[in-house]
Design a protein around this motif. Sequence first.
Motif, short mmCIF file in Angstrom:
data_model
loop_
_atom_site.label_atom_id
_atom_site.label_comp_id
_atom_site.label_asym_id
_atom_site.label_seq_id
_atom_site.Cartn_x
_atom_site.Cartn_y
_atom_site.Cartn_z
N ASP A 27 0.79 -1.23 -0.05
CA ASP A 27 0.34 -0.24 0.18
C ASP A 27 1.23 1.28 0.36
OD1 ASP A 27 -2.58 1.96 0.47
OD2 ASP A 27 -1.57 1.75 2.15
N ASN A 28 2.32 0.74 0.55
CA ASN A 28 3.13 2.00 0.37
C ASN A 28 3.87 2.54 -0.72
OD1 ASN A 28 3.22 1.79 3.18
ND2 ASN A 28 4.64 -0.01 3.27
N VAL A 29 2.51 3.52 -1.55
CA VAL A 29 3.25 4.16 -3.41
C VAL A 29 2.45 5.76 -2.80
CG1 VAL A 29 1.93 4.24 -5.92
CG2 VAL A 29 2.34 2.54 -3.78
N THR A 30 3.99 6.38 -3.01
CA THR A 30 3.71 7.58 -2.96
C THR A 30 2.81 8.31 -3.56
OG1 THR A 30 5.81 7.76 -2.40
CG2 THR A 30 4.79 9.39 -2.78
N PHE A 31 2.09 9.10 -4.07
CA PHE A 31 1.47 9.67 -4.76
C PHE A 31 0.97 11.13 -4.74
CE2 PHE A 31 -1.84 7.89 -1.92
CZ PHE A 31 -2.67 9.91 -2.48
N THR A 32 0.70 12.30 -5.50
CA THR A 32 0.63 13.59 -5.22
C THR A 32 -0.48 13.93 -5.13
OG1 THR A 32 3.11 14.21 -4.86
CG2 THR A 32 1.56 15.88 -5.63
N ALA A 33 -1.61 15.11 -4.64
CA ALA A 33 -2.66 15.03 -4.79
C ALA A 33 -2.91 17.28 -5.09
CB ALA A 33 -3.72 14.64 -4.17
N THR A 34 -3.79 17.41 -5.55
CA THR A 34 -3.85 18.80 -5.89
C THR A 34 -5.52 18.94 -5.59
OG1 THR A 34 -2.29 19.26 -7.12
CG2 THR A 34 -4.11 20.93 -6.78
N THR A 35 -5.99 19.36 -4.58
CA THR A 35 -7.50 20.24 -4.08
C THR A 35 -8.28 20.38 -5.30
OG1 THR A 35 -8.66 20.76 -2.58
CG2 THR A 35 -6.96 21.97 -2.71
N GLU A 36 -9.28 20.58 -5.59
CA GLU A 36 -10.22 21.35 -6.36
C GLU A 36 -10.71 21.54 -5.60
OE1 GLU A 36 -9.34 20.95 -9.80
OE2 GLU A 36 -8.14 19.64 -9.62
N ASP A 37 -10.60 22.64 -4.36
CA ASP A 37 -11.32 23.09 -3.78
C ASP A 37 -10.55 24.85 -3.60
OD1 ASP A 37 -12.73 24.97 -1.73
OD2 ASP A 37 -12.34 23.10 0.12
N PRO A 38 -11.68 25.24 -4.46
CA PRO A 38 -11.91 26.46 -4.63
C PRO A 38 -11.61 27.68 -3.52
CG PRO A 38 -13.98 26.42 -4.31
CD PRO A 38 -13.08 25.28 -4.58
N SER A 39 -11.50 26.92 -1.97
CA SER A 39 -11.11 27.76 -0.95
C SER A 39 -9.83 27.59 -0.54
CB SER A 39 -12.28 27.60 0.21
OG SER A 39 -13.32 28.24 -0.46
N ALA A 40 -9.39 26.56 -1.00
CA ALA A 40 -8.11 26.04 -0.53
C ALA A 40 -7.10 26.44 -1.33
CB ALA A 40 -8.24 24.55 -0.27
N ARG A 41 -6.60 27.70 -0.90
CA ARG A 41 -5.41 27.84 -1.37
C ARG A 41 -4.32 28.39 -0.40
NH1 ARG A 41 -6.53 28.42 -6.90
NH2 ARG A 41 -8.34 28.58 -7.64
N PHE A 52 1.23 12.47 -0.19
CA PHE A 52 1.00 11.15 0.79
C PHE A 52 1.89 9.67 0.69
CE2 PHE A 52 -2.29 13.73 -0.31
CZ PHE A 52 -3.72 13.79 1.36
N ASN A 53 2.05 8.92 1.56
CA ASN A 53 3.06 7.52 1.15
C ASN A 53 2.93 6.59 0.89
OD1 ASN A 53 5.67 9.64 1.37
ND2 ASN A 53 5.56 9.36 3.58
N SER A 54 0.96 6.57 1.18
CA SER A 54 -0.37 5.67 0.95
C SER A 54 -1.20 6.30 0.92
CB SER A 54 0.20 4.10 2.27
OG SER A 54 -0.33 5.33 3.37
N PHE A 55 -2.10 5.51 -0.02
CA PHE A 55 -3.51 5.36 -0.27
C PHE A 55 -4.17 5.26 1.27
CE2 PHE A 55 -2.08 3.66 -4.01
CZ PHE A 55 -2.51 4.58 -5.32
#
Length: 99
Positions: A27-41, A52-55
Motif C-alpha cells: 500500500d506504500n505507494v507515494t502519490f501527490t494530489a492537488t485539491t479542487e476546492d476553490p477555497s483551499a489556496r 501521501f506515502n500510501s493510499f
Amino acid sequence: MVALLGQFLVQVLYYTLVFCVIFFDTDNVTFTATTEDPSARGNNGIRITRTFNSFSAAALENGRSRVYLGVHFQWDADAAYVSGTRLADFIYENLLACN
C-alpha cells in the motif's frame, strides 16, 4: 454519511490504481494530489498540493480532517474508514475484478 463517502472515494482511488499495489505488493505507494476546492489556496493563491506515502494515509487523513472541522468525532472517522474500506473491497471483488 459524508465521511463514509469520502473514505469510499479514497478507496475507489486505491482500487483504480490497484495495479500499482499488485505490482509493488504494498500500500506504500507515494502519490501527490492537488485539491479542487476553490477555497483551499496557499498564501500565494496557488491551490494546495499534498503528497501521501500510501493510499491508507490519504484515507486516514481524510477522516481526521472532518474531526478538525468539528463535524465528526474520531470514533466516527474510524468507523467510516473501516466501512469505506469494506465497501470498496466488496465493489472491487464483486464488480470490478476480472474473475
